[in-house]
Design a protein around this motif. Structure first.
Motif, short mmCIF file in Angstrom:
data_model
loop_
_atom_site.label_atom_id
_atom_site.label_comp_id
_atom_site.label_asym_id
_atom_site.label_seq_id
_atom_site.Cartn_x
_atom_site.Cartn_y
_atom_site.Cartn_z
N THR A 121 -3.11 -0.41 5.46
CA THR A 121 -2.81 0.32 6.69
C THR A 121 -3.71 1.54 6.90
OG1 THR A 121 -1.10 1.56 5.53
CG2 THR A 121 -0.40 -0.41 6.75
N HIS A 122 -4.61 1.78 5.97
CA HIS A 122 -5.52 2.91 6.14
C HIS A 122 -6.94 2.51 5.78
CE1 HIS A 122 -4.38 3.03 1.89
NE2 HIS A 122 -5.58 3.51 1.69
N ASP A 123 -7.91 3.26 6.29
CA ASP A 123 -9.31 2.96 6.08
C ASP A 123 -9.96 4.15 5.39
OD1 ASP A 123 -12.04 2.54 6.29
OD2 ASP A 123 -12.00 1.98 8.40
N GLY A 124 -10.30 3.97 4.12
CA GLY A 124 -10.91 5.04 3.34
C GLY A 124 -12.32 5.40 3.81
N GLY A 125 -12.91 4.53 4.64
CA GLY A 125 -14.25 4.81 5.14
C GLY A 125 -14.36 6.08 5.95
N VAL A 126 -13.24 6.55 6.46
CA VAL A 126 -13.25 7.79 7.25
C VAL A 126 -13.72 8.98 6.40
CG1 VAL A 126 -10.86 8.52 6.85
CG2 VAL A 126 -11.97 9.07 9.03
N GLY B 130 0.77 -1.23 0.00
CA GLY B 130 0.00 0.00 0.00
C GLY B 130 0.80 1.28 0.00
N THR B 131 0.16 2.32 0.50
CA THR B 131 0.76 3.66 0.45
C THR B 131 1.56 4.01 1.70
OG1 THR B 131 -1.33 4.58 1.28
CG2 THR B 131 -1.00 4.58 -1.11
N GLU B 132 1.49 3.16 2.72
CA GLU B 132 2.27 3.38 3.95
C GLU B 132 3.06 2.14 4.32
OE1 GLU B 132 -1.42 5.73 3.84
OE2 GLU B 132 -1.32 3.65 4.44
N PRO B 133 3.98 1.70 3.46
CA PRO B 133 4.73 0.48 3.76
C PRO B 133 5.56 0.59 5.03
CG PRO B 133 5.71 1.63 1.90
CD PRO B 133 4.41 2.31 2.21
N TYR B 134 5.88 1.80 5.44
CA TYR B 134 6.66 2.04 6.65
C TYR B 134 5.88 1.70 7.92
CZ TYR B 134 4.06 6.29 5.65
OH TYR B 134 3.08 7.18 5.30
N ILE C 135 -6.35 -10.63 2.42
CA ILE C 135 -6.26 -9.20 2.71
C ILE C 135 -6.09 -9.04 4.21
CG2 ILE C 135 -7.44 -6.97 2.62
CD1 ILE C 135 -9.01 -8.06 0.19
N ILE C 136 -5.08 -8.27 4.59
CA ILE C 136 -4.82 -7.99 6.00
C ILE C 136 -5.22 -6.53 6.23
CG2 ILE C 136 -3.12 -8.07 7.85
CD1 ILE C 136 -3.51 -10.76 6.20
N MET C 137 -6.15 -6.32 7.14
CA MET C 137 -6.72 -5.00 7.37
C MET C 137 -5.90 -4.19 8.38
SD MET C 137 -9.20 -4.94 5.26
CE MET C 137 -10.22 -3.56 5.76
N PRO C 138 -6.13 -2.86 8.45
CA PRO C 138 -5.36 -1.99 9.34
C PRO C 138 -5.45 -2.40 10.80
CG PRO C 138 -6.74 -0.69 7.85
CD PRO C 138 -7.13 -2.13 7.67
N GLY C 139 -4.34 -2.25 11.50
CA GLY C 139 -4.29 -2.47 12.94
C GLY C 139 -4.18 -3.92 13.37
N VAL C 140 -4.08 -4.85 12.42
CA VAL C 140 -4.04 -6.27 12.74
C VAL C 140 -2.62 -6.70 13.13
CG1 VAL C 140 -4.21 -8.57 11.68
CG2 VAL C 140 -6.05 -6.92 11.37
N ASP D 250 -14.94 18.77 12.73
CA ASP D 250 -15.04 20.23 12.61
C ASP D 250 -14.42 20.75 11.33
OD1 ASP D 250 -16.36 20.41 15.12
OD2 ASP D 250 -14.41 20.30 16.14
N GLY D 251 -14.60 20.03 10.23
CA GLY D 251 -14.11 20.49 8.93
C GLY D 251 -12.69 20.07 8.61
N THR D 252 -11.96 19.54 9.58
CA THR D 252 -10.60 19.07 9.32
C THR D 252 -10.69 17.68 8.69
OG1 THR D 252 -9.76 20.26 11.25
CG2 THR D 252 -8.37 18.49 10.37
N LYS D 253 -10.05 17.49 7.56
CA LYS D 253 -10.05 16.19 6.89
C LYS D 253 -9.08 15.26 7.60
CE LYS D 253 -12.74 17.21 3.36
NZ LYS D 253 -13.99 16.56 3.07
N MET D 254 -9.57 14.08 7.97
CA MET D 254 -8.76 13.14 8.74
C MET D 254 -8.54 11.85 7.94
SD MET D 254 -8.33 14.81 11.54
CE MET D 254 -8.06 13.89 13.02
N ASP D 255 -7.48 11.13 8.27
CA ASP D 255 -7.21 9.78 7.79
C ASP D 255 -7.33 8.85 8.97
OD1 ASP D 255 -6.60 9.92 5.02
OD2 ASP D 255 -4.57 10.63 5.45
N LYS D 256 -7.76 7.62 8.73
CA LYS D 256 -7.76 6.59 9.76
C LYS D 256 -6.66 5.61 9.38
CE LYS D 256 -10.61 3.23 12.16
NZ LYS D 256 -11.85 2.46 12.15
N ILE D 257 -5.61 5.54 10.19
CA ILE D 257 -4.41 4.78 9.85
C ILE D 257 -4.00 3.92 11.05
CG2 ILE D 257 -1.96 4.99 9.23
CD1 ILE D 257 -2.68 7.72 7.98
#
Length: 186
Positions: free
Chosen positions: A70-75, A48-52, A108-113, A85-92
């Protein structure tokens, strides 16, 4: 200019995905932590986009088309509802895979596992929660169905283990057919 950049990126992708060693070298270069003797049959894009944020232990084998997320686009739904409050967040969240783990085709291995040591993840499984040491996990969502000892006993009882790891082509085919015989396809 766009076409040239696209061609260059395709060449880079091909070069970093030549073999498992080049995949591991590339992923380490971009921050993934990968233990010795780990073999990647999946693409480097699997990280993915956060291999680190991904740690893989020693002696692991990842089959083709495995993905570690490593991230959840559902956020995005929460962002659009202005939950922050208008700030765009990522769930990682990071992913940790222990030593001596096999991850089957298209899992598929999901975030936080966190996946423990000595674990088998079945083909097509979607791992949404931690998997303990010495487990076999399958399904959607993945659940533990047996431990490593039960996996061994089941394979032994059904005569499914063969010393063919270093065999290829006709040699492997002949050996397997000789030992499976008329049971092939039944």
């Amino acid at each position: 200019m766009f076409v040239i950049k696209k061609i260059i990126n395709k060449i880079k992708f091909i070069l970093r995905n030549r073999n498992s060693k080049s995949k591991v070298e590339y992923l380490k270069k971009v921050g993934a932590k990968i233990g010795e003797k780990t073999v990647l049959l999946c693409s480097t894009d699997a990280f993915g986009t956060e291999p680190y944020l991904i740690t893989v232990g020693k002696n692991c084998l990842m089959s083709g088309e495995v993905y570690i997320i490593t991230h959840d686009g559902g956020v995005n739904v929460l962002n659009n509802l202005r939950y922050f409050d208008g700030t765009k967040m990522d769930k990682i969240a990071p992913v940790k895979i222990g030593d001596n783990v096999y991850i089957g085709y298209r899992a598929i291995i999901m975030p936080g596992v966190t996946i423990g040591n000595n674990v088998l993840i079945g083909a097509g499984a979607i791992v949404t929660r931690d998997i303990p040491d010495n487990s076999v996990a399958v399904g959607v969502p993945a659940r533990c169905v047996k431990n490593i000892d039960e996996y061994y006993e089941s394979g032994k009882e059904k005569n499914q283990f063969f010393p063919t790891v270093s065999m290829y082509g006709e040699e492997k085919k002949e050996y397997i057919l000789k030992h499976i015989g008329d049971n092939c396809g039944k």
